[in-house]
Design a protein around this motif. Structure first.
Motif, mmCIF file in Angstrom:
data_model
loop_
_atom_site.group_PDB
_atom_site.id
_atom_site.type_symbol
_atom_site.label_atom_id
_atom_site.label_comp_id
_atom_site.label_asym_id
_atom_site.label_seq_id
_atom_site.Cartn_x
_atom_site.Cartn_y
_atom_site.Cartn_z
ATOM 1 N N GLU B 585 7.814 -5.921 -6.033
ATOM 2 C CA GLU B 585 8.014 -4.649 -5.396
ATOM 3 C C GLU B 585 8.110 -4.254 -3.941
ATOM 4 N N TRP B 589 10.591 -2.279 -2.143
ATOM 5 C CA TRP B 589 10.643 -1.072 -1.201
ATOM 6 C C TRP B 589 11.435 -1.605 0.432
ATOM 7 N N ARG B 593 15.292 -0.098 3.087
ATOM 8 C CA ARG B 593 15.100 0.590 4.047
ATOM 9 C C ARG B 593 16.067 0.189 5.062
ATOM 10 N N ARG B 651 9.849 -0.394 13.627
ATOM 11 C CA ARG B 651 9.105 0.531 12.691
ATOM 12 C C ARG B 651 7.703 -0.135 13.206
ATOM 13 N N SER B 719 2.269 -6.416 2.847
ATOM 14 C CA SER B 719 1.926 -4.906 1.726
ATOM 15 C C SER B 719 1.309 -4.078 2.925
ATOM 16 N N VAL B 722 4.430 -1.566 3.864
ATOM 17 C CA VAL B 722 4.420 -1.480 3.428
ATOM 18 C C VAL B 722 3.606 -0.008 3.134
ATOM 19 N N ARG B 723 2.611 -0.472 2.587
ATOM 20 C CA ARG B 723 1.363 0.673 2.709
ATOM 21 C C ARG B 723 1.621 1.747 4.086
ATOM 22 N N LEU B 725 4.137 2.358 5.728
ATOM 23 C CA LEU B 725 4.620 3.275 6.088
ATOM 24 C C LEU B 725 5.140 3.808 5.219
ATOM 25 N N ARG B 726 4.769 3.744 3.760
ATOM 26 C CA ARG B 726 4.040 4.389 3.246
ATOM 27 C C ARG B 726 3.636 6.616 3.191
ATOM 28 N N GLU B 727 2.627 5.928 3.959
ATOM 29 C CA GLU B 727 1.508 6.933 4.333
ATOM 30 C C GLU B 727 2.139 8.107 4.696
ATOM 31 N N ARG B 728 2.661 7.402 6.071
ATOM 32 C CA ARG B 728 3.991 8.287 7.448
ATOM 33 C C ARG B 728 4.783 9.171 6.738
#
Lengths: 117, 728
Positions: B585, B589, B593, B651, B719, B722-723, B725-728
């Motif tokens: 996973e 993701w 990117r 990033r 992990s 990823v979490r 960057l997903r939130e931003r």
């Protein structure tokens, strides 16, 4: 220097051992040990103790407390040399009951005289 | 009964239906399997099968969390006085590699003429009773299933009730025991005739139950003022017990010599100990060796004790051993604490794995000092035996004070232990067997009217308890005031109420140990250390170790005390557990990117290993997910990291900060956060720090997004990124 004190006279005492090979020295070591142990094991072969007799009764199905009382009674009467287990089993066989029944009677203070070897 | 790793041992379950419990096997179990085997990246030469579950050595995480096991059985001795606490300690020790759990008996049990029953509390050990032995064996069955290796349970067949204890052990599946009549004579003041006659019966019972016997010669080591001078006598003591055991019917493979390297540094330990150990193995070829670590010279300093024990273990590997017994490093200052049992086991485990295959590298010299000294010791032992016979045999020799004399035999100092053959505990209780003497049971030694008959001696009444376990009469409790049920009232109530206390020995005993360096002369420093411990709120503070660093500059103290407060579990705030995301996973993701990451070890800091672990694909680092990583190396200025991030559009910035003096790791983290803000980059960057002293809480407090400490993997970091960057 008292009789139980001694200087290190190893250099003198070792002389008779000098000619022995290692194998001979090991042989001498173990033959001396056997000589020391022989009378000890002979005493064990021909003697018993309350602890041994209690351990026999444990194996015959008595609790530690029961074994202590029964063996104590036999020891007091001078009968231990016949073996606690043998006295119980002989009695049980003579009267046609179980070893356990003979023991329980003794614990209740009964049947001691009939046990006399 | 089945244990689960995340649940505590349920003592009530152990106690349930004990009357019906039967041990699953009798007799001793050695570690077996091929000594040569591959474990993780390494080929081992002195290994045994792996455990199903264990706690590997701390450094194992560098090698894929391997936990190789050595070929020696490893012992730990347990002596808390409460068997219910011992069981938890046994479980912890088993998870660290112990498979020989030796339970010390309560003070004074040797002098009790009979068995004790129930679950009374002991002092310096437990009263050995049927219920406690049975409960322990039952718990060990479950523990051995949990770790996946048989565990040997061990205690003592000595004192006035030796034969009865031997029967109890045979019935209850105890696997090993000390048995040596000389121990009773020399150290317990028990009548020598009684002791030897009892011993023959006990040994016969043990032999037929397959119980491994350890002797008691090592005690001469522990009591002599100059322990290396009693070595000639040690051969004699080992030999008397060994020969006596053989004559009582014990096979060689069940006889283990309990032997201790006699000295400790600053004595020249190897030069003194090795010839003795070589001579012992020459004279006793064919017998097992239980190598014990030295206790004679142990002091309060656990570090010093550990070094001695490492050397003891080195000597075992240089010569031979079947069992490596361990001494807890705190034995010089208190009854061992449970985590120190684990420390002792780990000393042996770590040393033996480090020494794996040593005898492919070195050999003992067959000329010069070593064989000459070994020969001298054997000759001194032969002279000792000759002197025993000249005195009139063993009993006369003990009466003459020949044993545990501090002289280097044939030198004698006249300070040996003197015992009267007609005296002592149990004198006049040895009875001659009459011609019709009989014992209608199995495993009986000596003249017996039932020996001549066909079949077993116990056939006439349906079999003795050794043949027919149904005959065993189980006694539960005797004294209703002194029972495990009473002792469990408080711990179970506290558990119910969700209370937690620290402990070192018994459930919730509240004992803690603090280390204080006080910069003053020793006497003043010690008084100050105690006062400081009081100010910390510790009740009854006591200094258990003191070590001067310099007469004026200061001393370091370990102070034990009791924390009276209990913690309420429901009032604790725990950080939310974050399960790492599955590898696939993360990669799915990240890869499309094309995320750039800039990394470096910051400050004046040349540590690079941690960063490699987290970044490099070959270490399982985040590169494997498709992050575009740029590692700027070590001693990287924070500004350079930000310059690079800005230039490459990264990033994520990962910093590693290992050096911590003057809290430089905190300064580095704060500076990264501050500079990123000043340059207007903060919102676009995920800022992460890692290091041995870094925690997530500390990193967040310093203004970063996350911190990672020891044991972090690339997947943990991936992990998080990823979490975030997903939130931003």
């Amino acid at each position: 220097m008292s009789s139980s004190e001694r200087a290190d006279d190893f250099a003198t005492r070792r002389k008779p051992l000098h000619g022995l090979s290692d194998a001979e020295l090991h042989g001498r070591f173990w033959s001396l040990v056997q000589e020391i142990v022989a009378p000890l094991i002979e005493e064990a072969r021909t003697h018993t103790t309350p602890a041994i007799e209690r351990s026999v009764l444990l194996r015959m199905g008595f609790t530690s407390a029961e074994a202590k009382l029964i063996v104590g009674g036999m020891h007091q009467r001078g009968w231990l040399g016949h073996g606690a287990g043998r006295l119980l089993l002989s009695r049980a066989q003579a009267q046609g009951s179980s070893v356990r029944q003979v023991g329980e009677a003794l614990l209740a203070g009964e049947g001691w005289e009939a046990l006399r070897p | 009964m089945k244990l689960t790793p995340n649940e505590k041992l349920n003592i009530l379950e152990v106690l349930r239906n004990l009357a019906a419990y039967r041990p699953r096997r009798r007799g001793w179990t050695w570690r077996s399997g091929p000594a040569r085997q591959q474990v993780g990246p390494f080929m081992y030469e002195n290994a045994s099968p792996a455990l199903a579950q264990s706690v590997p050595l701390p450094s194992a995480h560098w090698f894929g969390d391997i936990d190789p096991q050595c070929d020696f059985v490893i012992t730990t001795e347990i002596a808390s006085g409460r068997f219910e606490d011992d069981l938890r300690r046994m479980r912890m020790a088993a998870w660290h590699g112990a498979d020989h759990l030796m339970v010390i008996r309560t003070t004074g049990q040797s002098h009790i003429d009979g068995l004790i029953e129930g679950t009374p509390e002991g002092v310096g050990g437990i009263p050995i009773t049927r219920k406690q032995v049975r409960a322990t064996r039952k718990a060990l069955d479950a523990i051995e299933d949990e770790v996946g290796r048989p565990i040997n349970f061990h205690s003592y067949v000595s004192g006035l009730a030796g034969p009865e204890i031997a029967v109890l052990f045979a019935e209850e599946g105890v696997n090993g025991a000390h048995q040596d009549p000389q121990y009773n004579v020399l150290y317990r003041g028990i009548n020598m005739h009684r002791s030897f006659v009892d011993a023959a019966e006990a040994k016969r019972i043990m032999a037929q139950a397959g119980i491994l016997q350890l002797d008691g010669a090592h005690n001469a080591n522990a009591t002599a003022k100059e322990a290396w001078k009693v070595t000639p006598e040690l051969f004699v003591q080992h030999a008397i017990n060994t020969e006596y055991s053989r004559r009582a019917g014990m096979p060689a493979e069940l006889i283990a010599l309990s032997t201790v390297p006699p000295t400790a540094p600053p004595a020249p330990k190897l030069r003194l100990d090795l010839p003795y150990m070589v001579a012992l193995r020459d004279l006793f070829a064919g017998y097992r060796m239980r190598a014990q670590q030295n206790t004679r010279y142990i002091e309060a300093d656990t570090g010093e004790a550990t070094v001695t024990h490492v050397l003891d273990t080195l000597l075992s590997r240089l010569t031979s051993a079947d069992i490596q017994s361990t001494i807890t490093p705190d034995e010089g200052r208190n009854i061992p604490w449970h985590y120190n049992n684990v420390a002792g086991v780990n000393t042996a485990r770590q040393t033996l794995m480090g020494l794996d295959g040593m005898m492919q590298l070195v050999a003992l010299r067959e000329d010069g000092y070593l064989p000459a000294m070994a020969r001298e010791l054997k000759e001194r032992a032969v002279l000792f035996l000759e002197d025993v016979l000249a005195q009139g045999g063993y009993y006369a020799a003990v009466a003459a004070g020949m044993f545990v004399d501090s002289g280097y035999f044939p030198e004698r100092h006249g300070d040996g232990i003197v015992r009267d053959p007609a005296g002592g505990d149990g004198a006049d209780t040895v009875v001659p067997r009459e011609p019709d003497y009989g014992a209608p049971v199995c495993s009986h030694f000596g003249d017996n009217a039932y020996d001549g008959q066909a079949g077993k001696a116990c056939a006439a009444y349906g079999g003795c308890s050794l043949c027919n376990p149904e005959r065993i009469r189980y006694v539960d409790e005797v004294d209703e005031e002194d029972t495990v049920a009473r002792r469990l009232e408080r711990p179970l109530a506290e558990q119910q109420a969700g209370l937690l206390r620290p402990e070192v020995e018994r459930h919730g005993d509240g004992i803690v140990c603090v280390t204080l360096f006080v910069p003053a002369e020793p006497q003043l420093a010690e008084a100050a250390a105690l006062e400081m411990a009081r100010r910390m709120g510790l009740a009854e503070p006591t200094v258990i170790s003191r070590r001067m660093m310099h007469p004026a500059e200061g001393s370091v103290f370990e102070v034990r005390g009791r924390l009276e407060a209990a913690i309420r579990i429901d009032q604790l705030v725990l950080p939310p557990p974050s399960e790492p995301i599955a590898d696939a996973e993360i990669e799915a993701w990240v890869r499309p990117r094309n995320i750039a990451v800039v990394a470096g070890t910051v400050g004046e800091d040349e540590h690079s290993v941690g960063m490699h672990e987290v970044l490099d694909i070959k270490h399982g680092g985040i590169e494997k997910y498709g992050f575009r990583c740029q590692n700027l190396g070590t001693s990287v200025p924070i500004e350079r990291l930000l310059d690079t991030a800005e230039r490459t559009g990264a990033r994520v910035i990962l910093i590693s900060t290992i050096v911590t003096h003057s809290a430089v790791h905190e300064q580095n983290m704060r500076r990264l956060a501050a500079l990123a803000r000043q340059r207007g980059l903060r919102a676009g960057l995920v800022l992460i720090a890692g290091g041995t002293q870094v925690t997530d809480a500390l990193a967040r407090a310093c203004g970063l997004d996350a911190g990672f400490g020891r044991g972090t993997t690339g997947r943990d970091v991936g992990s998080f990124i990823v979490r975030a960057l997903r939130e931003r």
